[in-house]
Write a protein that holds these residues in place. Structure first.
Motif, PDB file in Angstrom:
ATOM      1  N   ARG A   1      -4.776  -1.627   4.491  1.00 29.28           N
ATOM      2  CA  ARG A   1      -5.585  -0.408   4.417  1.00 29.28           C
ATOM      3  C   ARG A   1      -4.930   0.619   3.499  1.00 29.28           C
ATOM      4  NH1 ARG A   1      -7.363   3.779   9.292  1.00 29.28           N
ATOM      5  NH2 ARG A   1      -8.649   5.130   7.961  1.00 29.28           N
ATOM      6  N   ALA A   2      -3.618   0.794   3.629  1.00 29.39           N
ATOM      7  CA  ALA A   2      -2.910   1.741   2.755  1.00 29.39           C
ATOM      8  C   ALA A   2      -3.053   1.333   1.294  1.00 29.39           C
ATOM      9  CB  ALA A   2      -1.440   1.821   3.157  1.00 29.39           C
ATOM     10  N   CYS A   3      -2.886   0.046   1.018  1.00 26.97           N
ATOM     11  CA  CYS A   3      -3.011  -0.431  -0.364  1.00 26.97           C
ATOM     12  C   CYS A   3      -4.425  -0.234  -0.887  1.00 26.97           C
ATOM     13  CB  CYS A   3      -2.629  -1.913  -0.436  1.00 26.97           C
ATOM     14  SG  CYS A   3      -0.866  -2.246  -0.222  1.00 26.97           S
ATOM     15  N   THR A   4      -5.422  -0.510  -0.044  1.00 30.31           N
ATOM     16  CA  THR A   4      -6.816  -0.356  -0.454  1.00 30.31           C
ATOM     17  C   THR A   4      -7.109   1.094  -0.828  1.00 30.31           C
ATOM     18  OG1 THR A   4      -7.481  -2.171   1.015  1.00 30.31           O
ATOM     19  CG2 THR A   4      -9.214  -0.682   0.259  1.00 30.31           C
ATOM     20  N   LEU A   5      -6.641   2.023  -0.008  1.00 31.89           N
ATOM     21  CA  LEU A   5      -6.863   3.441  -0.295  1.00 31.89           C
ATOM     22  C   LEU A   5      -6.162   3.855  -1.584  1.00 31.89           C
ATOM     23  CD1 LEU A   5      -6.499   4.988   3.273  1.00 31.89           C
ATOM     24  CD2 LEU A   5      -8.605   4.714   1.949  1.00 31.89           C
ATOM     25  N   LEU A   6      -4.918   3.434  -1.737  1.00 35.46           N
ATOM     26  CA  LEU A   6      -4.157   3.844  -2.913  1.00 35.46           C
ATOM     27  C   LEU A   6      -4.724   3.250  -4.199  1.00 35.46           C
ATOM     28  CD1 LEU A   6      -0.619   3.739  -1.324  1.00 35.46           C
ATOM     29  CD2 LEU A   6      -1.631   5.732  -2.452  1.00 35.46           C
ATOM     30  N   VAL A   7      -5.184   2.013  -4.146  1.00 37.78           N
ATOM     31  CA  VAL A   7      -5.814   1.414  -5.326  1.00 37.78           C
ATOM     32  C   VAL A   7      -7.089   2.171  -5.675  1.00 37.78           C
ATOM     33  CG1 VAL A   7      -6.974  -0.661  -6.205  1.00 37.78           C
ATOM     34  CG2 VAL A   7      -4.776  -0.858  -5.044  1.00 37.78           C
TER      35      VAL A   7
ATOM     36  N   MET B   1      -7.519   5.188  -5.326  1.00 41.16           N
ATOM     37  CA  MET B   1      -7.116   6.491  -5.867  1.00 41.16           C
ATOM     38  C   MET B   1      -6.503   6.380  -7.258  1.00 41.16           C
ATOM     39  SD  MET B   1      -5.416   8.021  -2.370  1.00 41.16           S
ATOM     40  CE  MET B   1      -4.968   9.631  -3.043  1.00 41.16           C
ATOM     41  N   GLY B   2      -6.149   5.173  -7.692  1.00 40.19           N
ATOM     42  CA  GLY B   2      -5.597   5.031  -9.037  1.00 40.19           C
ATOM     43  C   GLY B   2      -4.368   4.153  -9.159  1.00 40.19           C
ATOM     44  N   ILE B   3      -3.845   3.639  -8.054  1.00 40.20           N
ATOM     45  CA  ILE B   3      -2.712   2.706  -8.146  1.00 40.20           C
ATOM     46  C   ILE B   3      -3.201   1.410  -8.788  1.00 40.20           C
ATOM     47  CG2 ILE B   3      -1.130   1.253  -6.807  1.00 40.20           C
ATOM     48  CD1 ILE B   3      -0.234   4.139  -6.998  1.00 40.20           C
ATOM     49  N   GLN B   4      -2.494   0.964  -9.821  1.00 42.17           N
ATOM     50  CA  GLN B   4      -2.897  -0.234 -10.560  1.00 42.17           C
ATOM     51  C   GLN B   4      -1.952  -1.412 -10.371  1.00 42.17           C
ATOM     52  OE1 GLN B   4      -2.798   1.978 -14.292  1.00 42.17           O
ATOM     53  NE2 GLN B   4      -5.020   1.707 -14.504  1.00 42.17           N
ATOM     54  N   LYS B   5      -0.727  -1.111  -9.947  1.00 41.45           N
ATOM     55  CA  LYS B   5       0.280  -2.168  -9.789  1.00 41.45           C
ATOM     56  C   LYS B   5       0.929  -2.018  -8.423  1.00 41.45           C
ATOM     57  CE  LYS B   5       4.750  -3.732 -11.616  1.00 41.45           C
ATOM     58  NZ  LYS B   5       5.769  -3.574 -12.689  1.00 41.45           N
ATOM     59  N   ILE B   6       1.075  -3.135  -7.714  1.00 40.06           N
ATOM     60  CA  ILE B   6       1.773  -3.153  -6.434  1.00 40.06           C
ATOM     61  C   ILE B   6       2.873  -4.204  -6.502  1.00 40.06           C
ATOM     62  CG2 ILE B   6       1.607  -3.640  -3.962  1.00 40.06           C
ATOM     63  CD1 ILE B   6      -1.255  -2.607  -4.041  1.00 40.06           C
ATOM     64  N   ARG B   7       4.073  -3.799  -6.124  1.00 45.52           N
ATOM     65  CA  ARG B   7       5.193  -4.738  -5.999  1.00 45.52           C
ATOM     66  C   ARG B   7       5.578  -4.827  -4.526  1.00 45.52           C
ATOM     67  NH1 ARG B   7       8.849  -7.332  -8.812  1.00 45.52           N
ATOM     68  NH2 ARG B   7       8.106  -6.419 -10.766  1.00 45.52           N
ATOM     69  N   ILE B   8       5.663  -6.040  -4.017  1.00 41.03           N
ATOM     70  CA  ILE B   8       6.066  -6.287  -2.638  1.00 41.03           C
ATOM     71  C   ILE B   8       7.584  -6.447  -2.594  1.00 41.03           C
ATOM     72  CG2 ILE B   8       5.824  -7.805  -0.644  1.00 41.03           C
ATOM     73  CD1 ILE B   8       3.290  -6.228  -1.416  1.00 41.03           C
ATOM     74  N   THR B   9       8.227  -5.675  -1.716  1.00 41.49           N
ATOM     75  CA  THR B   9       9.679  -5.725  -1.596  1.00 41.49           C
ATOM     76  C   THR B   9      10.057  -5.825  -0.120  1.00 41.49           C
ATOM     77  OG1 THR B   9      10.047  -3.330  -1.395  1.00 41.49           O
ATOM     78  CG2 THR B   9       9.830  -4.210  -3.619  1.00 41.49           C
ATOM     79  N   GLY B  10      11.346  -5.687   0.169  1.00 44.13           N
ATOM     80  CA  GLY B  10      11.852  -5.667   1.525  1.00 44.13           C
ATOM     81  C   GLY B  10      13.035  -4.720   1.590  1.00 44.13           C
ATOM     82  N   GLY B  11      14.059  -5.114   2.384  1.00 42.81           N
ATOM     83  CA  GLY B  11      14.343  -6.410   2.937  1.00 42.81           C
ATOM     84  C   GLY B  11      13.942  -7.574   2.032  1.00 42.81           C
ATOM     85  N   GLU B  12      13.843  -8.717   2.666  1.00 43.42           N
ATOM     86  CA  GLU B  12      13.397  -9.912   1.958  1.00 43.42           C
ATOM     87  C   GLU B  12      11.988 -10.255   2.432  1.00 43.42           C
ATOM     88  OE1 GLU B  12      12.260 -13.099   0.134  1.00 43.42           O
ATOM     89  OE2 GLU B  12      13.939 -11.848  -0.522  1.00 43.42           O
ATOM     90  N   PRO B  13      10.992 -10.162   1.543  1.00 40.68           N
ATOM     91  CA  PRO B  13       9.601 -10.361   1.968  1.00 40.68           C
ATOM     92  C   PRO B  13       9.351 -11.662   2.717  1.00 40.68           C
ATOM     93  CG  PRO B  13       9.673  -9.483  -0.261  1.00 40.68           C
ATOM     94  CD  PRO B  13      11.089  -9.792   0.114  1.00 40.68           C
TER      95      PRO B  13
ATOM     96  N   GLU C   1      -6.624  -9.634  -3.934  1.00 39.13           N
ATOM     97  CA  GLU C   1      -8.079  -9.611  -4.078  1.00 39.13           C
ATOM     98  C   GLU C   1      -8.647  -8.200  -4.147  1.00 39.13           C
ATOM     99  OE1 GLU C   1      -9.115 -11.862  -0.635  1.00 39.13           O
ATOM    100  OE2 GLU C   1      -8.681 -13.818  -1.564  1.00 39.13           O
ATOM    101  N   LEU C   2      -7.794  -7.175  -4.098  1.00 38.29           N
ATOM    102  CA  LEU C   2      -8.280  -5.798  -4.131  1.00 38.29           C
ATOM    103  C   LEU C   2      -8.929  -5.469  -5.476  1.00 38.29           C
ATOM    104  CD1 LEU C   2      -5.402  -3.803  -2.378  1.00 38.29           C
ATOM    105  CD2 LEU C   2      -7.632  -4.438  -1.436  1.00 38.29           C
ATOM    106  N   ASN C   3     -10.130  -4.952  -5.425  1.00 38.65           N
ATOM    107  CA  ASN C   3     -10.848  -4.566  -6.630  1.00 38.65           C
ATOM    108  C   ASN C   3     -10.181  -3.348  -7.265  1.00 38.65           C
ATOM    109  OD1 ASN C   3     -12.919  -4.533  -8.581  1.00 38.65           O
ATOM    110  ND2 ASN C   3     -14.077  -3.038  -7.390  1.00 38.65           N
ATOM    111  N   GLY C   4      -9.772  -3.473  -8.502  1.00 37.84           N
ATOM    112  CA  GLY C   4      -9.113  -2.378  -9.212  1.00 37.84           C
ATOM    113  C   GLY C   4      -7.621  -2.569  -9.381  1.00 37.84           C
ATOM    114  N   LEU C   5      -7.052  -3.534  -8.672  1.00 34.21           N
ATOM    115  CA  LEU C   5      -5.620  -3.807  -8.825  1.00 34.21           C
ATOM    116  C   LEU C   5      -5.400  -4.695 -10.043  1.00 34.21           C
ATOM    117  CD1 LEU C   5      -2.784  -3.459  -7.528  1.00 34.21           C
ATOM    118  CD2 LEU C   5      -3.174  -5.659  -6.402  1.00 34.21           C
ATOM    119  N   ASP C   6      -4.558  -4.236 -10.955  1.00 37.39           N
ATOM    120  CA  ASP C   6      -4.305  -4.984 -12.185  1.00 37.39           C
ATOM    121  C   ASP C   6      -3.156  -5.969 -12.058  1.00 37.39           C
ATOM    122  OD1 ASP C   6      -6.329  -3.580 -13.444  1.00 37.39           O
ATOM    123  OD2 ASP C   6      -4.973  -2.056 -14.244  1.00 37.39           O
ATOM    124  N   GLU C   7      -2.175  -5.644 -11.204  1.00 35.26           N
ATOM    125  CA  GLU C   7      -0.964  -6.471 -11.178  1.00 35.26           C
ATOM    126  C   GLU C   7      -0.345  -6.477  -9.786  1.00 35.26           C
ATOM    127  OE1 GLU C   7       3.480  -6.586 -13.250  1.00 35.26           O
ATOM    128  OE2 GLU C   7       1.862  -5.413 -14.165  1.00 35.26           O
TER     129      GLU C   7
END
Length: 327
Positions: free
Chosen positions: A50-56, A58-70, A85-91
């Protein structure tokens, strides 16, 4: 497009999915680990999505998954698939230590992950054990082979530590001769999680570059991509490239385009701040999408100028582990 109060675009989210790690790198955490977050304290996958969906939206185009170790978090591929699969996410990309990653590389390729940052501070198995306190060097190298086999862009991240792995700088650079990888050397930061006082930096980005130039005087500066945290270089005749990240010197703050969300849902406008908002709490309080967006916008409109200002506002000299911050 999201613009902060200093006129900087914000289009990049680093989402930490767990504080747990299967290595015990001394520069990140104590040997016996940390006081791990309970499941209730962690954001659920539904909350993260949900957080990622809202931020995308709003204009977030790239998401990097981190940890800890994912990959120590159960069923992580289900979250990655949903985010991809989020519409609007480029990377969509991720940072991993590589211990558990190899079996998932083919699926990462299938969902569109084009870039992976692989943490690897040495090419010597003995020093790997001394740094990480775990005998997992072979597993990490298997992951590197799998990533290259599946044509996923690889950036090798090596933290440069005085008296620990400076002898590995040149062997790591030599990887770029035959492999299409970017080897990036990172200044050591004070996020060790054990409370000891950070006494300063012996190997800053200038000294690292000088060490490389001594062996490769023909090295040439490349044009850095927009918002790059690394100074990028190429050695003629090499397939790959070299980067140096001034993580402690913080020379790149003026173009910072990234935000972080920690495993417990804390929004960080800067790596060096203490957090400015808890997204998980807003979700669990039943806030609407519009209310959450308004809170996020308010946070983005109050960003500090740079990492030095952020650090000056932290009341204690004890820094969290990078595992709890999100890499």
């Amino acid at each position: 497009m999201l613009i902060d109060n200093h006129g900087r675009p914000i289009n990049y989210l680093r989402l930490a999915v767990t504080d747990r790690c299967n290595l015990r790198c001394f520069y990140c955490m104590p040997e016996d680990g940390l006081n791990w977050l309970s499941r209730k304290e962690l954001m659920s996958y539904e909350e993260m999505l949900r957080a990622c969906t809202l931020l995308v939206s709003m204009g977030i185009q790239k998401i990097r998954i981190t940890g800890g170790e994912p990959f120590v978090r159960k069923d992580i591929m289900s979250l990655l698939t949903s985010i991809s699969e989020l519409n609007g996410l480029d990377e969509l990309s991720l940072t991993t230590n590589g211990v558990l990653t190899a079996p998932h590389v083919a699926q990462l390729k299938n969902i569109g992950v084009k870039s992976v940052n692989l943490s690897l501070d040495t090419l010597d198995a003995g020093r790997f054990f001394a740094i990480t306190r775990r005998d997992e060097f072979a597993a990490v190298m298997t992951t590197l082979d799998e990533l290259l086999k599946h044509d996923i862009e690889v950036k090798i991240n090596a933290v440069v530590m005085d008296g620990k792995n400076t002898q590995d700088i040149i062997p790591l650079v030599e990887l770029t001769k035959e492999l299409p990888v970017s080897v990036r050397f990172i200044e050591e930061m004070p996020f060790n999680g054990d409370g000891h006082i950070y006494t300063g930096l012996n190997w800053d980005y200038i000294r690292i570059l000088d060490a490389i130039k001594d062996h490769f005087p023909e090295i040439k500066k490349m044009e850095d991509p927009a918002y790059s945290t690394a100074y990028n270089y190429h050695i003629p005749g090499h397939m790959g490239s070299v980067g140096i990240i001034a993580a402690y010197s913080r020379t790149f703050c003026g173009t910072c385009n990234r935000i972080r969300i920690t495993p417990q849902g804390t929004l960080k406008n800067c790596l060096y701040d203490n957090g400015v908002l808890n997204v998980k709490d807003l979700i669990r309080e039943g806030k609407s999408d519009e209310d959450i967006k308004e809170s996020l916008l308010n946070a983005f409109n109050n960003r500090v100028k740079d990492g030095w200002e952020a650090e000056s506002l932290v009341s204690t000299g004890i820094h969290e582990s990078m595992a709890t911050i999100g890499g």
